[in-house]
Design a protein around this motif. Structure first.
Motif, mmCIF file in Angstrom:
data_model
loop_
_atom_site.group_PDB
_atom_site.id
_atom_site.type_symbol
_atom_site.label_atom_id
_atom_site.label_comp_id
_atom_site.label_asym_id
_atom_site.label_seq_id
_atom_site.Cartn_x
_atom_site.Cartn_y
_atom_site.Cartn_z
ATOM 1 N N LYS A 249 -0.116 1.480 -13.396
ATOM 2 C CA LYS A 249 -0.913 2.772 -12.559
ATOM 3 C C LYS A 249 -1.171 2.075 -11.119
ATOM 4 O O LYS A 249 -1.635 1.058 -10.989
ATOM 5 C CB LYS A 249 -2.321 3.034 -13.273
ATOM 6 C CG LYS A 249 -2.962 4.208 -12.627
ATOM 7 C CD LYS A 249 -2.723 5.639 -13.269
ATOM 8 C CE LYS A 249 -2.835 6.797 -12.392
ATOM 9 N NZ LYS A 249 -1.850 7.337 -11.468
ATOM 10 N N VAL A 250 -0.635 2.957 -10.274
ATOM 11 C CA VAL A 250 -0.773 2.504 -8.814
ATOM 12 C C VAL A 250 -2.273 2.623 -8.532
ATOM 13 O O VAL A 250 -3.013 3.536 -8.732
ATOM 14 C CB VAL A 250 -0.058 3.449 -8.091
ATOM 15 C CG1 VAL A 250 -0.346 3.344 -6.422
ATOM 16 C CG2 VAL A 250 1.574 3.285 -7.909
ATOM 17 N N LEU A 257 4.468 4.406 -5.471
ATOM 18 C CA LEU A 257 5.231 5.534 -6.075
ATOM 19 C C LEU A 257 4.381 5.723 -7.586
ATOM 20 O O LEU A 257 4.414 4.893 -8.451
ATOM 21 C CB LEU A 257 6.714 4.848 -6.392
ATOM 22 C CG LEU A 257 7.694 6.048 -6.803
ATOM 23 C CD1 LEU A 257 7.707 7.362 -5.630
ATOM 24 C CD2 LEU A 257 9.263 5.454 -6.796
ATOM 25 N N THR A 258 3.945 6.840 -7.593
ATOM 26 C CA THR A 258 3.128 7.232 -8.779
ATOM 27 C C THR A 258 3.577 8.514 -9.465
ATOM 28 O O THR A 258 3.940 9.546 -8.856
ATOM 29 C CB THR A 258 1.913 7.345 -8.206
ATOM 30 O OG1 THR A 258 0.871 7.929 -9.398
ATOM 31 C CG2 THR A 258 1.601 8.243 -7.194
ATOM 32 N N PHE A 259 3.582 8.561 -10.716
ATOM 33 C CA PHE A 259 3.827 9.723 -11.172
ATOM 34 C C PHE A 259 2.667 10.735 -11.398
ATOM 35 O O PHE A 259 2.719 11.962 -11.723
ATOM 36 C CB PHE A 259 3.976 9.357 -13.073
ATOM 37 C CG PHE A 259 5.316 8.752 -13.225
ATOM 38 C CD1 PHE A 259 6.518 9.566 -12.901
ATOM 39 C CD2 PHE A 259 5.372 7.474 -13.424
ATOM 40 C CE1 PHE A 259 7.695 8.739 -13.235
ATOM 41 C CE2 PHE A 259 6.518 6.754 -13.719
ATOM 42 C CZ PHE A 259 7.903 7.554 -13.504
ATOM 43 N N LEU A 266 -0.394 6.882 1.609
ATOM 44 C CA LEU A 266 0.364 5.821 1.256
ATOM 45 C C LEU A 266 1.188 5.968 -0.221
ATOM 46 O O LEU A 266 1.682 4.915 -0.439
ATOM 47 C CB LEU A 266 -0.513 4.413 1.247
ATOM 48 C CG LEU A 266 -1.241 4.116 2.655
ATOM 49 C CD1 LEU A 266 -2.167 2.679 2.353
ATOM 50 C CD2 LEU A 266 0.008 3.615 3.615
ATOM 51 N N GLN A 267 0.989 6.920 -0.607
ATOM 52 C CA GLN A 267 1.550 7.157 -1.819
ATOM 53 C C GLN A 267 2.394 8.270 -1.892
ATOM 54 O O GLN A 267 2.318 9.436 -1.328
ATOM 55 C CB GLN A 267 0.563 7.251 -3.016
ATOM 56 C CG GLN A 267 -0.359 6.087 -3.068
ATOM 57 C CD GLN A 267 -1.368 6.132 -4.325
ATOM 58 O OE1 GLN A 267 -1.424 7.167 -5.127
ATOM 59 N NE2 GLN A 267 -2.276 4.906 -4.383
ATOM 60 N N MET A 293 3.504 -1.929 4.452
ATOM 61 C CA MET A 293 2.311 -2.427 3.742
ATOM 62 C C MET A 293 2.591 -3.680 3.130
ATOM 63 O O MET A 293 3.949 -3.834 2.924
ATOM 64 C CB MET A 293 1.869 -1.370 2.748
ATOM 65 C CG MET A 293 1.292 -0.200 3.417
ATOM 66 S SD MET A 293 0.119 -0.296 4.535
ATOM 67 C CE MET A 293 -1.473 -0.574 3.940
ATOM 68 N N ALA A 294 1.674 -4.680 2.732
ATOM 69 C CA ALA A 294 2.149 -6.066 2.088
ATOM 70 C C ALA A 294 2.919 -6.022 0.882
ATOM 71 O O ALA A 294 4.001 -6.721 0.683
ATOM 72 C CB ALA A 294 0.772 -6.748 1.715
ATOM 73 N N GLN A 295 2.698 -4.994 0.382
ATOM 74 C CA GLN A 295 3.604 -4.525 -1.074
ATOM 75 C C GLN A 295 3.687 -3.291 -1.550
ATOM 76 O O GLN A 295 2.701 -2.380 -1.013
ATOM 77 C CB GLN A 295 3.265 -5.480 -2.150
ATOM 78 C CG GLN A 295 1.861 -5.298 -2.742
ATOM 79 C CD GLN A 295 1.402 -6.345 -3.844
ATOM 80 O OE1 GLN A 295 1.946 -7.331 -3.835
ATOM 81 N NE2 GLN A 295 0.575 -5.873 -4.756
ATOM 82 N N ILE A 296 4.543 -2.764 -2.237
ATOM 83 C CA ILE A 296 4.877 -1.644 -2.755
ATOM 84 C C ILE A 296 4.619 -1.351 -4.408
ATOM 85 O O ILE A 296 5.510 -2.186 -5.030
ATOM 86 C CB ILE A 296 6.191 -1.219 -2.390
ATOM 87 C CG1 ILE A 296 6.598 -1.017 -0.879
ATOM 88 C CG2 ILE A 296 6.610 0.320 -2.992
ATOM 89 C CD1 ILE A 296 8.152 -0.956 -0.485
ATOM 90 N N GLU A 297 3.705 -0.559 -4.733
ATOM 91 C CA GLU A 297 3.451 -0.900 -6.326
ATOM 92 C C GLU A 297 4.259 0.448 -6.709
ATOM 93 O O GLU A 297 4.433 1.535 -6.143
ATOM 94 C CB GLU A 297 1.912 -0.586 -6.573
ATOM 95 C CG GLU A 297 1.129 -1.528 -6.023
ATOM 96 C CD GLU A 297 -0.415 -1.423 -6.578
ATOM 97 O OE1 GLU A 297 -1.079 -2.321 -6.179
ATOM 98 O OE2 GLU A 297 -0.658 -0.302 -7.293
#
Ligand code: TXA
Ligand code: MG
Length: 323
Positions: A249-250, A257-259, A266-267, A293-297
């Motif tokens: 889960k983001v 990137l979230t469902f 940012l999402q 951003m530092a990372q992409i979830e």
């Protein structure tokens, strides 16, 4: 949103590239002159050259900074042209071509002497497909030769699925590009080898293993990720500038990137329908990467077979820190 242009040679949102848009006639003339043209396909944009001109094909490898042993896919206007590139056109090839061409399926077959060795990275087999994009089909009808075209990204980067994803450095190394809008499929073609007795899946894609098995009435062997069989299936592929991590889960504060429903700007929301998720994955990763951003979830998709092509790309994209 901040656009990236830090001198590392990455994307700047495509502004620079727009000045090099070509007409179909200009693109055909450039290809005839042995130059490179970026073309839209239904899968991803491709970096095209005359497949029968070894020097032109060599410039694909130079422009992409791609190792010379990674073979290219050759795009044909019809089955008759495809047949000139192979030693033998088997019944299995005929069945798959009738079922899936024009479309996102590349067939690997023993190559004819017409195909320069540089196209196939020295291998005696060649990957061919008939693309299903109106602009690319029109181009193939304007030139007298088939077109070798890998995805139009520099080595290990994300594949572009719209002209504003194009890498200005790569565009600067070409005669220009044809704009065909957003790619309908969104990830690269399924690659199947028909060289051994039994068909082998070398890269999963929109055309699934199950669909191929149903069409042929025989099992297809899974050999994806096999570096020996399909050089170019490099582990560190589909890289964004900022590392991707796969999560259940983001996080509310994270870029990703979230469902679910996005919790901030940012999402980006991802579709639960595999076909739509496929169409949008590279575009979403491109946009998230631009947020710098530092990372992409990225939320892990289901592990069912419809998601296997997406898992293949995501697991490589997320191998950033381990590669
Ligand atoms: O959808 C696509 O396939 C896009 C568009 C532009 O057509 N092209 C594409 O090309 O993805 P590229 O070069 O990025 O990936 C080609 C894949 C590589 O995994 C390569 O190993 C495999 O096809 N391939 C090509 N020729 C082969 C051969 N002779 N034997 C085994 N694998 C081959
Ligand atoms: Mg590629």
């Amino acid at each position: 949103m901040r656009l990236l242009n830090d001198g590392e040679g990455d994307w700047d949102g495509g502004k620079f590239a727009l000045s090099k848009e070509l007409t179909l006639m200009q693109a055909a003339a450039s290809l005839e002159a042995g130059e490179l043209v970026i073309v839209p396909t239904e899968t991803v944009y491709g970096l095209a050259a005359n497949a029968l001109n070894a020097e032109a094909v060599d410039s694909i490898f130079l422009a992409k900074e791609r190792p010379a042993i990674h073979p290219l896919i050759v795009h044909c206007r019809d089955i008759a042209q495809a047949q000139t590139l192979v030693m033998e056109w088997s019944d299995v090839a005929e069945k798959l071509a009738n079922a899936f061409w024009p479309g996102p399926l590349s067939l690997v077959l023993p190559k004819s002497t017409l195909v320069p060795d540089i196209v196939t990275g020295g291998k005696d087999t060649v990957a061919i497909r008939l693309p299903n994009h109106q602009v690319f089909k029109s181009l193939l009808n304007l030139v007298a030769f088939p077109l070798a075209a890998p995805s139009a990204n520099r080595f290990t980067k994300l594949s572009p699925t719209a002209s504003d994803h194009l890498d200005p450095i790569l565009v600067s190394r070409c005669a220009g590009f044809l704009d065909g809008g957003a790619c309908e499929i969104g990830i690269e073609s399924t690659v199947v080898s028909l060289v051994e007795g039994r068909p082998q899946l070398l890269r999963p894609g929109k055309v699934s293993k199950e669909e191929i098995e149903t069409t042929l009435g025989m099992p297809v062997q899974n050999v994806e990720n096999s570096l020996g069989l399909a050089p170019g299936q490099h582990i560190a592929h589909y890289r964004t500038r900022n590392p991707i991590i796969l999560v259940d889960k983001v996080n509310a504060m994270s870029c990703g990137l979230t469902f679910g429903t996005p919790m901030s700007e940012l999402q980006i929301q991802w579709s639960e329908i595999p076909e739509i998720a496929m169409r949008t994955i590279y575009d979403s990763l491109f946009r998230l990467d631009q947020m710098n951003m530092a990372q992409i979830e990225v939320e892990k998709p289901p592990t069912t077979s419809e998601w296997s092509a997406i898992w293949d790309r995501l697991s490589r994209a997320a191998s950033f820190e381990n590669s």
